[in-house]
Write an enzyme that holds these catalytic residues in place. Structure first.
Site, PDB file in Angstrom:
ATOM      1  N   GLY A 161       9.757   1.868   6.452  1.00  0.00           N
ATOM      2  CA  GLY A 161       8.793   1.137   6.388  1.00  0.00           C
ATOM      3  C   GLY A 161       7.289   1.811   7.148  1.00  0.00           C
ATOM      4  O   GLY A 161       7.266   1.052   7.938  1.00  0.00           O
ATOM      5  N   LEU A 174      13.078   1.904  -3.318  1.00  0.00           N
ATOM      6  CA  LEU A 174      13.079   3.530  -4.740  1.00  0.00           C
ATOM      7  C   LEU A 174      14.199   2.425  -5.732  1.00  0.00           C
ATOM      8  O   LEU A 174      15.805   3.243  -5.951  1.00  0.00           O
ATOM      9  CB  LEU A 174      14.432   4.609  -3.287  1.00  0.00           C
ATOM     10  N   HIS A 215       2.426   5.604  -4.858  1.00  0.00           N
ATOM     11  CA  HIS A 215       3.298   6.601  -4.581  1.00  0.00           C
ATOM     12  C   HIS A 215       2.550   8.162  -3.800  1.00  0.00           C
ATOM     13  O   HIS A 215       1.768   8.680  -4.207  1.00  0.00           O
ATOM     14  CB  HIS A 215       3.289   7.140  -6.517  1.00  0.00           C
ATOM     15  N   GLU A 235      -1.327   8.269   3.266  1.00  0.00           N
ATOM     16  CA  GLU A 235      -0.618   6.475   2.770  1.00  0.00           C
ATOM     17  C   GLU A 235      -1.060   5.623   2.975  1.00  0.00           C
ATOM     18  O   GLU A 235      -1.733   4.836   2.748  1.00  0.00           O
ATOM     19  CB  GLU A 235       0.516   6.969   2.097  1.00  0.00           C
TER      20      GLU A 235
END
Length: 184
Positions: free
Chosen positions: A11, A79, A96, A166
């Site tokens: 997380g 996932l 991604h 990200e």
């Protein structure tokens, strides 16, 4: 916007979103976190008093999301393939760890992406945030950011460099979608 963040692991992207929310980076609120198992990242939910659901039952998930009046699902290391039923009910985005369409699709998640990038001696990798459709890693791209990985000596170093980007990119996309929502 009311957000639901979906996780399966540690997380760290969820934590970046919670931090962005807590410091007022965007106005959206994470209303619930959904995990397909008792993921380590759920500690971020508990630490920040955010409700969470552990479930693989799509009807239970959909009902819960509707009860929270969710506007957007954010897949942050989730996932499990999102079902058509969920896609028919909600707008869904995913982050991604590559420059899609490269290194996307079945089997390309987490460290597996970075191992393939490293094996192919890529000098540039990156991050893609995209809308989710019925095909894995195939939806319309919202944002892509390149990451120079020419100095990385192994897949773990690539993962570390990409993850930093990200964390920044996901919160920027939430803010961008929020602004687009307000413009309509």
């Amino acid at each position: 916007m009311n957000l639901a963040v979906f996780i399966s692991g540690g997380g760290s992207n969820l934590k970046a979103l919670i931090d962005a929310q807590n410091c007022g980076y965007f106005e959206s609120q994470i209303k619930i976190i959904v995990a397909n198992k008792d993921a380590p990242g759920l500690r971020h939910a508990r630490d920040n008093n955010i409700d969470y659901l552990i479930s693989k039952n799509e009807d239970e998930i959909i009902d819960t999301l509707k009860n929270y009046d969710i506007d957007l699902l954010v897949l942050a290391g989730y996932l499990v393939k999102i079902s058509k039923k969920i896609l028919d009910n909600f707008k869904v985005i995913n982050i991604h760890p590559s420059l899609l369409p490269k290194y996307g699709g079945k089997g390309f998640y987490g460290i597996h992406v970075h191992e393939a990038v490293f094996a192919n001696k890529e000098k540039i990798s990156g991050v893609t945030v995209h809308y989710v459709n019925e095909n894995l890693d195939d939806g319309d791209i919202i944002v892509q950011k390149k990451v120079d990985i020419s100095n990385c000596k192994n897949p773990k170093e690539i993962a570390s460099e990409v993850l930093k980007v990200e964390h920044k990119t996901l919160k920027e996309v939430i803010k961008k979608l929020e602004e687009e929502e307000c413009a309509h």
